[in-house]
Write an enzyme that holds these catalytic residues in place. Structure first.
Site, PDB file in Angstrom:
ATOM      1  N   GLU A 308       0.820  -1.208   0.000  1.00 17.02           N
ATOM      2  CA  GLU A 308       0.000   0.000   0.000  1.00 17.02           C
ATOM      3  C   GLU A 308       0.858   1.263   0.000  1.00 17.02           C
ATOM      4  OE1 GLU A 308      -2.677  -0.675   3.388  1.00 17.02           O
ATOM      5  OE2 GLU A 308      -4.055  -1.648   2.009  1.00 17.02           O
ATOM      6  N   ASP A 382      -8.343  -9.288   3.513  1.00 19.58           N
ATOM      7  CA  ASP A 382      -8.149  -8.244   4.522  1.00 19.58           C
ATOM      8  C   ASP A 382      -9.194  -8.259   5.622  1.00 19.58           C
ATOM      9  OD1 ASP A 382      -7.061  -6.114   5.783  1.00 19.58           O
ATOM     10  OD2 ASP A 382      -7.652  -4.611   4.313  1.00 19.58           O
ATOM     11  N   GLU A 410     -12.532  -2.992  11.847  1.00 15.38           N
ATOM     12  CA  GLU A 410     -12.541  -2.194  10.620  1.00 15.38           C
ATOM     13  C   GLU A 410     -13.667  -2.619   9.679  1.00 15.38           C
ATOM     14  OE1 GLU A 410      -8.813  -2.380   8.534  1.00 15.38           O
ATOM     15  OE2 GLU A 410      -9.574  -1.261   6.809  1.00 15.38           O
TER      16      GLU A 410
HETATM   17  O1  GCW Z   1      -6.912  -3.191   5.639  1.00 16.60           O
HETATM   18  C1  GCW Z   1      -5.922  -2.329   5.431  1.00 16.60           C
HETATM   19  C2  GCW Z   1      -6.338  -1.134   6.218  1.00 16.60           C
HETATM   20  C3  GCW Z   1      -5.192  -0.183   6.376  1.00 16.60           C
HETATM   21  C4  GCW Z   1      -4.037  -0.956   7.019  1.00 16.60           C
HETATM   22  C5  GCW Z   1      -3.666  -2.129   6.120  1.00 16.60           C
HETATM   23  C6  GCW Z   1      -2.568  -2.995   6.713  1.00 16.60           C
HETATM   24  C7  GCW Z   1      -2.405  -0.166   8.540  1.00 16.60           C
HETATM   25  O2  GCW Z   1      -7.415  -0.538   5.574  1.00 16.60           O
HETATM   26  O3  GCW Z   1      -5.607   0.873   7.191  1.00 16.60           O
HETATM   27  O4  GCW Z   1      -2.941  -0.152   7.258  1.00 16.60           O
HETATM   28  O5  GCW Z   1      -4.782  -2.941   5.949  1.00 16.60           O
HETATM   29  O6  GCW Z   1      -2.908  -3.964   7.368  1.00 16.60           O
HETATM   30  O7  GCW Z   1      -1.403  -2.699   6.529  1.00 16.60           O
END
Ligand code: GCW
Length: 724
Positions: A308, A382, A410
């Site tokens: 990311e 995720d 989340e």
């Molecule tokens: O799911 C995503 C989240 C991000 C997070 C990322 C990760 C910390 O939306 O906010 O970043 O995973 O786990 O690195």
């Protein structure tokens, strides 16, 4: 405990007896409520007259405080301190090799591992005594908490014979806390780390945080967000980190930090962060030595690299293996470890996101240095309400894999929905990977039972749901997720039901009229959220960025795999992601036994159907109804389950503190509203493809699709400020 902490101890004692924490939830599962059964109190009083604590270093004061607080609150008792061993009815706490010979020789403790503990009733001079022992100070503290836990649950303590070892070595919380005190994906206020007032001001919360964690066996904390800021590694911040490490040490909790891969450039003045560059290696070596000079028992680094947009070794044409091993080599002389995250997917890799981590890491199995753990999320996408377990868990027999669970919700309703996560954790841990034939559960992969070499490290991490809210977790029931994570980290084979039972007893009451119905809703709550958010294998159809509420229509984000349409692939034929041979073939990353089952639409478990298959709208499921009808039925069922939960909650009002009752009741109303929103928005959207009528079981949406699409929440909590 250091003398300078005496004042804090006093504050802690005053606070503990004020009853304040009990009402607002601050005391968590450590409220030590007054035992309302006089017969039991009399028994306890006769069995617990005296306490002897043999040297447990700095932990002695911690044990002493906890006993004092708990016994006073539960039964108004203060134990005497006679060291003669002649009084009988003593509680004797000491490490295996500091106990007097006449006690230790009768204990037969060969099965005790380093942080494990034993609690035994022993006879000395014809009198009964209770001994808590362990090879380590932390083990003594764990044993003390366990003992207090037995009292809280009003168990019989007349003849104790307990031996309990942690099954996983590294049991850590990951805080996604930023230096400005915002918390990424945090829904319970701000970060509890007040960097501005540290190192001099030691907030009471730090101490209570340590107590709570130690009480469930958590032995490490990563203080900072994986989307990290290199400044944490500068002297100004390291001094603050040291202050926290000093607070946590007596509780057996080690401190870890996230290490930003580009730190050598950002704070080191170098031109590169190439892990094979000699100057870069030297920089990390010096930085690591600096950290250890301040914090001799520093745990190590957690790294999110090339994920990311975070920097990593691939920026320099190197691999995750190069990066992880470089960091491991500088930490090894200090006995530190690297937790290298496998949550990677690339903006330039067109293959199914679910496959990418496996493809990057599995070929290097066995090549990581001994002090590297690869930290893998429970599923390949995720932290969704439901995902099949991550296929890496069955595919790297020669590398320690750490589990990463998300305790903060989340994707499961933030801190407003009641969803008991240990049920989800249990499902993942008990999934069979078939790595070494039937019975090779994920729990066995992470607790090391499948490792060839017994010395391999084992670990588990939970992304914390903790913040500055009075009750720590926003939703009172979020405390159960923190508690449950700790319990499963200690023993990944524990049952969610037992955890719910324990937590309810410790937190509220042992009255079965309360426990039974509430346990039932907790255990159902996970399936309920799957029903009203992501039934039948749907996933990642959340609104973008903040992930609050439904957004299956979102299709305009720059990276394809950031868009919900990428995951559900709805069209006029059907819905779902084809991960079989005709699609991405992600099924092939599982053991043949599983791949076979998932690949075939007839044998694929319905809960994973749309995860692995693109399914026609009129395809008939096992109940004889079409996929379309079943979607509506599931969404409605989820909504109905929330309503049932509300009815149950109304009935237990007499058993719980009024404030806590109302707080939860209000959150349940939000949950109901949002469950209906999910049903209506998703079904209205998917109907534009299926062109079929809603099933009769489903209540019709109150609005049209345009309305749901128009909803906009620019300030929904938990999002990175730069993503607003
Ligand atoms: O799911 C995503 C989240 C991000 C997070 C990322 C990760 C910390 O939306 O906010 O970043 O995973 O786990 O690195």
């Amino acid at each position: 405990m250091k003398p300078k902490n005496n004042f804090l101890l006093l504050v802690l004692v005053l606070f503990a007896f004020s009853g304040y924490g009990q009402k607002n939830g601050y005391d968590l599962w450590l409220s030590y409520k007054k035992i309302d059964n006089e017969t039991i109190v009399d028994q306890y009083k006769s069995q617990l007259k005296n306490v002897i604590i043999y040297d447990a270093g700095e932990t002695t004061a911690v044990i002493d405080f906890e006993l004092k607080t708990a016994l006073k609150k539960m039964m108004g008792v203060t134990l005497s301190k006679d060291n003669s061993l002649n009084t009988g009815n003593s509680l004797i706490i000491g490490k295996v090799n500091s106990l007097p010979n006449n006690i230790s020789k009768n204990l037969s403790l060969t099965n005790l591992s380093s942080d494990g503990f034993a609690i035994r009733t022993v006879r000395i001079n014809n009198q009964n005594n209770t001994v808590i022992t362990s090879p380590t100070n932390s083990g003594l503290l764990y044993g003390t908490f366990h003992f207090l836990n037995l009292l809280q649950q009003q168990e019989n303590i007349a003849q104790l014979d307990v031996l309990d070892n942690p099954k996983i070595d590294i049991r850590v919380l990951n805080h996604w806390d930023n230096l400005d005190r915002t918390v990424e994906r945090g829904y319970a206020g701000f970060s509890i780390w007040n960097w501005h007032t540290l190192p001099t001001y030691i907030d009471q919360r730090y101490i209570d945080y340590a107590r709570a964690n130690a009480s469930i066996g958590i032995n490490g904390t990563v203080l900072t967000n994986v989307n990290s800021n290199a400044l944490i590694l500068t002297p100004h911040y390291l001094e603050k980190v040291k202050a926290l490490a000093d607070v946590f040490r007596p509780y057996g909790i080690k401190v870890y930090l996230t290490a930003r891969f580009s730190a050598p450039i950002e704070i080191g003045g170098l031109e590169t962060a190439d892990p094979l560059d000699a100057k870069v290696i030297e920089w990390w070596k010096t930085k690591t030595a600096e950290i250890y000079s301040l914090i001799p028992d520093f745990g190590g680094f957690l790294v999110k690299a090339n994920s990311e947009g975070e920097p990593g070794p691939q920026n320099y044409g190197r691999t995750h293996l190069d990066g992880a091993n470089m960091m491991a080599s500088v930490l090894a002389p200090h006995k530190g470890i690297v937790m290298w995250r496998a949550f990677v997917y690339s903006e330039i890799d067109p293959t199914d996101r679910a496959k990418q981590a496996y493809s990057e890491f599995v070929p290097d199995d066995g090549q990581y240095l001994e002090n590297v753990l690869i930290q893998v999320k429970n599923g390949a996408i995720d932290f969704q309400p439901r995902e099949p377990f991550h296929p890496m868990f069955g595919a790297m027999p020669n590398t320690p894999l750490m589990m990463e669970f998300q305790i903060t919700k989340e994707y499961l309703g933030f801190a407003t929905h009641l969803v008991f996560l240990p049920k989800l954790f249990e499902e993942v841990l008990q999934s069979d990977t078939f790595q070494q034939g039937k019975g090779s559960t994920v729990a066995k992969v992470i607790n090391g039972s499948l490792h060839k070499n017994d010395d391999k490290l084992t670990g588990i991490a939970g992304v914390a749901n903790i913040g500055t809210d009075l009750n720590w977790t926003g939703h009172l029931f979020g405390q159960a997720d923190w508690y449950g994570f700790g319990r499963l980290a200690w023993n990944p084979n524990l049952e969610a039901e037992k955890i719910a039972d324990e937590w309810l007893r410790l937190t509220f009451t042992k009255d079965e009229e309360f426990i039974k119905p509430i346990k039932k809703i907790m255990l159902k709550s996970r399936e309920m959220v799957v029903n009203y958010m992501n039934p039948l294998g749907l996933h990642h159809i959340f609104d973008s960025g903040h992930h609050y509420g439904p957004g299956p229509w979102v299709s305009n984000l720059s990276r394809p795999e950031w868009n919900p349409v990428y995951y559900h692939k709805a069209d006029k034929f059907g819905v779902g992601f084809d991960r079989t041979k005709s699609g991405s073939n992600a099924v092939a990353q599982y053991a043949p036994e599983l791949a076979e089952k998932f690949r075939n639409i007839e044998t694929c478990p319905e809960e994973y159907l749309l995860w692995f298959h693109h399914v026609a709208w009129d395809y008939k499921l096992k109940n004889g109804r079409t996929l379309w009808d079943n979607l509506g039925i599931h969404y409605q069922k989820g909504v109905n389950q929330v309503s049932e939960m509300i009815e149950t909650w109304e009935k237990i009002k007499p058993y719980i503190d009024e404030n806590q009752y109302h707080e939860t009741a209000m959150r349940l109303q939000i949950q109901l509203k949002e469950a209906i929103w999910w049903k209506d928005a998703c079904m209205s959207y998917f109907q534009t493809f299926s062109k079929m009528d809603f099933p009769i079981e489903m209540e019709k949406p109150a609005h049209d699709l345009a309305y749901y699409k128009s909803l906009n929440f620019p300030f929904a909590p938990g999002i990175r400020p730069s993503w607003h």
